[in-house]
Structures are given as C-alpha cells and as structure tokens.
Design a protein around this motif. Structure first.
Motif: not given
Length: 461
Positions: A275-302
């Motif tokens: 996809t080319g050049a762009g800003w890195g993971i420090a700009a990953s500011k997504g939220i789960t609205a209280g669910r546990k975990g993030y990407k790569a988790a099998l808790f509901e946040g993932g």
C-alpha cells in the motif's frame, strides 16, 4: 433447549419465493481493524462517520456480531467459505513463505474450496472484489489471483500481481455497479477497505477537517476514518442515483478489533510493499467501547466488531439489535439464501442462515456453537493481558476460552456479561467441563497440517 419459531420460518419461505424473480444486489463492506467504538453512531468522541451513521439510521445495528478471528486472514477466510478458518490451518495472517511454514499455515486459501462469490456467480450474479485481499500476500508472487475464487472483476492489494491503490476502491465499485445495472444483472461486491490498518495514508483534505485537534495521532486516525466514510458515501450516492437502493443489501463491518501498540511508540512513517508509505502504529487510536482486548485477541474487543445492515423495506430501520449472535461464518449461507442460491449438497457450512435475524426476528441463542483457534502465547505478557487465548467456544449463553494446553480456562455468561467482567469457570464447573469437552472434540476434527495446492514454489527452494 429448542428455540424453534414458526414466524421466522414463514418469513424465510416468503423471502425465498419473493426473491426468485428479483434478486437483490449485495454489497459487503469489510473494514480493516475498525473498532466497535470507532463510529459516530456508537458514541465516538471525535471520529465523524455520517455515511455509516446513515446506514444505521436506515437499517439495523447488530451489537453482538463477531468475526471468526482476531486477525485479518482467518477472519476473511470465514467470510469467503462459511467455515471456521482452522479447518484450513489458517490461524494467523498470511506473510512471507518462511513465516507461513513456521506457523504450520498454507501460503494461501485454496481456490478449490467452496466460496461465496463463486456460488453467487453460478447463481447469476456479477461478482467483484475491490480493496484488501490478504487471502494470500503480495510477497508470494505465485499465489492465486482473486479472479480464481469466483470474481468477474477485481482490483486488490495484499495479493499477487499489481496492487490497486488503496483509495480507488469506491471508484472501482461504482463503475462495476453502473456496468451491472446497464447489463440488467444483479451484483455482489466485496468492498474491503484498507482503513484503519497501518500505514495510515492521510490526505490533506481529511486532516484539515480535524485541524483543531492537538494530538497528531488522534488527528491522523480521525482523518483516515473520515476518508473511508466518504468513500462509503460515494457508493451509497451511486445506489441512490441509479434508483437501486431499495433492492440492495448493504452491510458494513470489520475484520477484527482495533490495533494498538503494545507499548509507548513514537509517531513515525512506515512503508508497506502493498500500500505504500504512511503513518505507523502510534496513530492506531481505535477503541472498543469497553470491551476487553484489541486486535489479535479472542476477548470481545478483538472479535466483537461493528455490523450494520441496510435493506430498505426488508431490514427494520433505526433499530438496534442487542441480542442476535451473528457470526462471520453465517454470511455465506445467509447471502446465498437472500440470493436464492442453493448450497451444494456436499458443502456443510459452520455458519447458519441468519435471514430471520436480519429481518428483525433474531434470537439470542444459536443453532450451532461457534469455535475459535488462534496462535497465542502463554503466560500473557504484562502489556498484552488479553492476548493469551488459543481456543474459544460460544454455545448458548456461554463463552469459554482456554490457553494452548488448556491449563487455564475462563468462562463468561456472554449474554448477561458481554464485557466479560465475571469469570465463572470456578463457580460453574459442570458448564466449564462440558464446553472444554466440546472444544476438544472440535479440535479432533481439524487437520494437523494444510493440504492441497496451497504452497508456494518457494518452499522447495
């Protein structure tokens, strides 16, 4: 417990008959790492998504939808096949050939398996894929192209061959829609957005919208989501202009929960070969609205991600469904039912037909349990406390998770405790043992190794 209902059956029968002579169009918009809380209609404090919010106003917002993995490639495999991705040894993302081999994975999803676009194509639909692929990888040049999976047309990245620029997805989809209407053919489009995956490819127009934000990372994150939302709006405008909105099912969802850096990270540029050049993971500011975990988790946040469906006159408008347990493996049988396409006799999906739920007659109980398998470390690292789950099951109101060797288990009443706050594994040992037995039985049905024509020639070099 038998949760059979007459009304949904009658609805389904009527639907199959009524659609036989007027097949609806289907557009499945699949974002990449878009968190449950990253929508205006879900209460995000600064992200603006007026076009996705429009889908929610004119359709139904399903709060309990889950994908089949916490990462992209297996999640997309489930959508394409209606199967749990572990059936194909796809437990993680497709990467370099040595990495795939080390993780006991194939190098691509076999094009010989039953796929959603091929079934719809055989049923008279014109089919297209635009956007991210990642059912192989651009770093594997001999992997099959998307056209080998049942698409009449495609433009993609994270695949072999030429990489489509990430922001041309909606433009390509609109051209395909106009062509299909001119041909008087129903169409199916997988519109798989890049956003908000890294790198963040910002455009000055969209950063300007959030120019008053003090935090650079927040501004970058909001700008790429705003850009993606605008492109979705372009597609909706095309449907309106061609007067086909009433006969088009549009669904917005995400392949997994939001990505987050595991530790404090400097905001820097990065380069991706697809996809080319762009800003890195420090700009990953997504939220789960209280669910546990993030990407790569099998808790509901993932795995619990947005799922908004609009089909005017069919799907209730302005409704929030907080009970129906819909899964990504349900999409293939559901879309085929909507399209009036019979499933092959030798094909057995892991998912179920959820047309009744889409039409407003859902149930909090499923006909079949859901299973997950992912690669995860134990014990959990301090900076990733929810990324230890290898095995998971949802059956009735229960969700149980286990580490790789089943030495640690957690049990939740997922209906009454969707935020997974109260572990009941010690107080409900009978349920825990029953679900553990189900996982072990399911594990025995899975292959030990990937098989078939799913390996790059690089493996023999």
């Amino acid at each position: 417990m038998n949760h059979f209902k007459i009304a949904p059956l009658l609805v389904l029968l009527f639907l199959n008959v009524s659609l036989a002579s007027d097949k609806p169009n289907i557009i499945f918009i699949f974002a990449d790492d878009w968190g449950w809380g990253d929508l205006g209609c879900h209460g995000h404090p600064y992200v603006k998504t007026p076009n996705i919010d429009r889908l929610a106003r004119e359709g139904t917002d399903f709060y309990r939808f889950t994908v089949a993995s916490g990462v992209c490639s297996p999640s997309r495999t489930a959508v394409m096949t209606g199967h749990f991705p572990a059936r194909y040894n796809i437990d993680g993302h497709f990467a370099w050939v040595p990495s795939n081999a080390k993780r006991n994975m194939p190098d691509w999803l076999s094009p010989e398996v039953t796929t959603l676009p091929r079934l719809l194509q055989k049923g008279g639909y014109q089919t297209a894929h635009f956007g991210k692929w990642h059912l192989s990888n651009n770093m594997i040049p001999d992997s099959p192209l998307p056209s080998e999976y049942g698409y009449d047309e495609y433009g993609a990245f994270n695949c072999a061959g030429e990489q489509m620029p990430v922001h041309e997805d909606a433009r390509s989809a609109n051209a395909f829609i106009e062509k299909s209407v001119a041909d008087d053919k129903p169409f199916f489009i997988n519109l798989w957005l890049h956003e908000p995956h890294t790198p963040f490819h910002t455009v000055p127009k969209y950063e300007w919208r959030f120019r008053d934000m003090e935090d650079d990372a927040d501004r970058i994150y909001a700008s790429v989501l705003s850009h993606a939302d605008d492109r979705i709006g372009e597609v909706l405008s095309t449907l309106d202009r061609l007067s086909i909105s009433e006969n088009t099912l549009v669904i917005f969802s995400s392949d997994n929960g939001p990505a987050r850096a595991s530790q404090s990270t400097e905001l820097t540029l990065q380069y991706d070969t697809a996809t080319g050049a762009g800003w890195g993971i420090a700009a990953s500011k997504g939220i789960t609205a209280g669910r546990k975990g993030y990407k790569a988790a099998l808790f509901e946040g993932g795995i619990n991600v947005p799922f908004i469906a609009r089909w005017p006159g069919k799907i209730p408008a302005g409704k929030i469904d907080q009970t129906s347990l819909i899964s990504a493996v349900d999409l293939l049988p559901t879309f085929c039912s909507i399209a009036g396409v019979a499933l092959p006799e030798d094909y057995h999906p892991d998912g179920v037909n959820q047309i009744s739920a889409l039409l407003g007659n859902g149930s909090e109980y499923r006909e079949k349990p859901l299973f997950w398998k992912m690669q995860a470390r134990w014990p959990p690292r301090a900076n990733q406390p929810y990324h230890w789950v290898t095995w998971a099951i949802v059956d009735q109101n229960w969700k149980m998770m286990a580490n790789q060797d089943f030495s640690h288990l957690e049990l939740y009443d997922i209906i009454n405790d969707p935020y997974e706050k109260n572990d009941l594994s010690e107080t409900s040992p009978l349920v825990t043992n029953q679900l553990l037995e189900q996982i072990r039985d399911w594990k025995e049905t899975l292959p030990d190794h990937p098989t078939g024509d799913v390996f790059s020639v690089e493996r023999s070099q």
